[in-house]
Design a protein around this motif. Structure first.
Motif, short mmCIF file in Angstrom:
data_model
loop_
_atom_site.label_atom_id
_atom_site.label_comp_id
_atom_site.label_asym_id
_atom_site.label_seq_id
_atom_site.Cartn_x
_atom_site.Cartn_y
_atom_site.Cartn_z
N GLY A 8 0.77 -1.23 0.00
CA GLY A 8 0.00 0.00 0.00
C GLY A 8 0.80 1.28 0.00
O GLY A 8 0.24 2.38 -0.06
N SER A 17 -3.77 10.87 1.32
CA SER A 17 -3.98 9.71 2.18
C SER A 17 -3.43 8.45 1.55
O SER A 17 -3.35 8.34 0.31
N ARG A 19 -3.42 3.98 2.60
CA ARG A 19 -3.73 2.92 3.55
C ARG A 19 -2.73 1.80 3.36
O ARG A 19 -2.67 1.19 2.29
N SER A 21 -1.35 -1.97 4.37
CA SER A 21 -1.86 -3.26 4.83
C SER A 21 -0.70 -4.10 5.33
O SER A 21 0.40 -4.03 4.80
N THR A 69 -4.77 5.99 11.71
CA THR A 69 -5.67 5.07 12.41
C THR A 69 -5.27 3.63 12.11
O THR A 69 -5.12 3.27 10.94
N THR A 70 -5.11 2.85 13.16
CA THR A 70 -4.81 1.43 13.00
C THR A 70 -6.06 0.61 13.25
O THR A 70 -6.80 0.88 14.21
N TYR A 80 -4.33 -2.80 9.32
CA TYR A 80 -4.23 -1.65 8.42
C TYR A 80 -3.72 -0.42 9.16
O TYR A 80 -3.96 -0.26 10.36
N GLN A 82 -4.30 3.44 8.31
CA GLN A 82 -4.87 4.49 7.49
C GLN A 82 -4.15 5.80 7.82
O GLN A 82 -4.15 6.23 8.97
N ASN A 84 -3.88 9.76 6.97
CA ASN A 84 -4.51 10.93 6.37
C ASN A 84 -3.68 12.18 6.65
O ASN A 84 -2.80 12.17 7.52
#
Length: 124
Positions: A8, A17, A19, A21, A69-70, A80, A82, A84
């Motif tokens: 990713g 952003s 994400r 993986s 954010t996990t 994941y 994320q 931003n």
């Protein structure tokens, strides 16, 4: 055989952003603490975020709090990250790591299993 595979990463503009993986095999992510770390050129590797086993409590470094954010997908056995509002200072190789532990901490020496890393570059 325990294996972690990150994906990713890529090139993104500031404010964008991505994400990431972390696909796990050979163990169940639910029963392990999973951490995200990053290493920028010329710098030491630092902890970014982690998620504890079972309950799935998450923790974040101050530098990414409110932006990253996990999360965890039990069915896919994947964690994941994320990301931003990315900044140029987020540029680094990002690694996921796993340890058979209940509580997660942002200390790399606590993690026994590591992925190969994925490059994230934030630049205009």
């Amino acid at each position: 055989q325990v294996q972690l595979v990150e994906s990713g990463g890529g090139l993104v503009q500031p404010g964008g952003s991505l994400r990431l993986s972390c696909a796990a095999s050979g163990f169940t992510v639910d029963y392990h603490a999973i951490g995200w770390f990053r290493q920028a050129p010329g710098k030491e590797r630092e902890g970014v975020s982690c998620i504890s086993s079972s309950v799935g409590s998450t923790y974040y470094a101050d530098s990414v709090k409110g932006r990253f954010t996990t999360s965890r997908d039990k069915a896919k056995n994947t964690v994941y990250l994320q990301m931003n509002s990315l900044k140029p200072e987020d540029t680094a190789v990002y690694y996921c790591a796993a340890e058979y532990a209940f509580v997660c901490r942002l200390k790399e020496y606590e993690y026994a299993f590591w992925g190969q890393g994925t490059q994230v570059t934030v630049s205009s």
